[in-house]
Design a protein around this motif. Structure first.
Motif, PDB file in Angstrom:
ATOM      1  N   GLN A  49      -9.234 -47.957  39.021  1.00 44.28           N
ATOM      2  CA  GLN A  49     -10.107 -48.930  39.525  1.00 44.28           C
ATOM      3  C   GLN A  49      -9.604 -49.525  41.196  1.00 44.28           C
ATOM      4  O   GLN A  49     -10.457 -49.619  42.018  1.00 44.28           O
ATOM      5  CB  GLN A  49     -10.193 -50.219  38.743  1.00 44.28           C
ATOM      6  CG  GLN A  49     -11.043 -49.909  37.415  1.00 44.28           C
ATOM      7  CD  GLN A  49     -11.022 -51.125  36.537  1.00 44.28           C
ATOM      8  OE1 GLN A  49     -10.573 -52.181  36.820  1.00 44.28           O
ATOM      9  NE2 GLN A  49     -11.914 -51.150  35.454  1.00 44.28           N
ATOM     10  N   GLU A  77      -4.603 -48.859  29.641  1.00 41.33           N
ATOM     11  CA  GLU A  77      -5.030 -50.013  30.297  1.00 41.33           C
ATOM     12  C   GLU A  77      -4.535 -49.900  31.729  1.00 41.33           C
ATOM     13  O   GLU A  77      -5.311 -50.325  32.812  1.00 41.33           O
ATOM     14  CB  GLU A  77      -4.751 -51.494  29.776  1.00 41.33           C
ATOM     15  CG  GLU A  77      -5.030 -52.697  30.454  1.00 41.33           C
ATOM     16  CD  GLU A  77      -6.783 -52.645  30.629  1.00 41.33           C
ATOM     17  OE1 GLU A  77      -7.116 -53.147  31.770  1.00 41.33           O
ATOM     18  OE2 GLU A  77      -7.334 -52.351  29.792  1.00 41.33           O
ATOM     19  N   ARG A 123      -6.323 -47.364  33.542  1.00 47.09           N
ATOM     20  CA  ARG A 123      -7.622 -47.480  34.017  1.00 47.09           C
ATOM     21  C   ARG A 123      -7.357 -48.632  35.434  1.00 47.09           C
ATOM     22  O   ARG A 123      -8.352 -48.531  36.224  1.00 47.09           O
ATOM     23  CB  ARG A 123      -8.210 -48.325  32.809  1.00 47.09           C
ATOM     24  CG  ARG A 123      -9.767 -48.706  32.918  1.00 47.09           C
ATOM     25  CD  ARG A 123     -10.227 -49.058  31.652  1.00 47.09           C
ATOM     26  NE  ARG A 123      -9.978 -48.388  30.402  1.00 47.09           N
ATOM     27  CZ  ARG A 123      -9.254 -48.760  29.480  1.00 47.09           C
ATOM     28  NH1 ARG A 123      -8.535 -49.993  29.521  1.00 47.09           N
ATOM     29  NH2 ARG A 123      -8.964 -48.067  28.382  1.00 47.09           N
TER      30      ARG A 123
END
Length: 93
Positions: free
Chosen positions: A89, A82, A85
């Motif tokens: 982003q 997470e 990720r």
């Protein structure tokens, strides 16, 4: 490479034997060999070789500590994924 700073194929011919000499010696050795799979006599009886077998030894964790360790590791892996990720982003934005 044993004290030589460059690539192993760029060493001087005085440093060691050349790869051509090694290759030629290997060809002569292989041609002089006798026997081999193509010249072997067939086996009179077929044989069966058992290399390994499978056996069920159980399912799940053996102790509560094993379960805690596995669950903690899985949670850390999810958190890492997470975080990665989210980082990607923010770089894309």
């Amino acid at each position: 490479m044993l004290g030589f700073g460059g690539h192993f194929l760029t060493k001087s011919r005085r440093y060691s034997v050349t790869f051509a000499i090694l290759r030629d010696a290997r060809v002569v050795f292989r041609r002089a060999q006798t026997g081999g799979p193509e010249r072997a006599e067939p086996v009179a009886e077929p044989t069966t070789l058992v290399v390994n077998f499978l056996q069920f030894v159980g399912a799940g964790w053996q102790t509560p500590a094993d379960a805690m360790l596995a669950n903690t590791s899985a949670a850390m892996a999810r958190e890492h994924a997470e975080t990665a990720r989210q980082h990607l982003q923010t770089l894309a934005a």
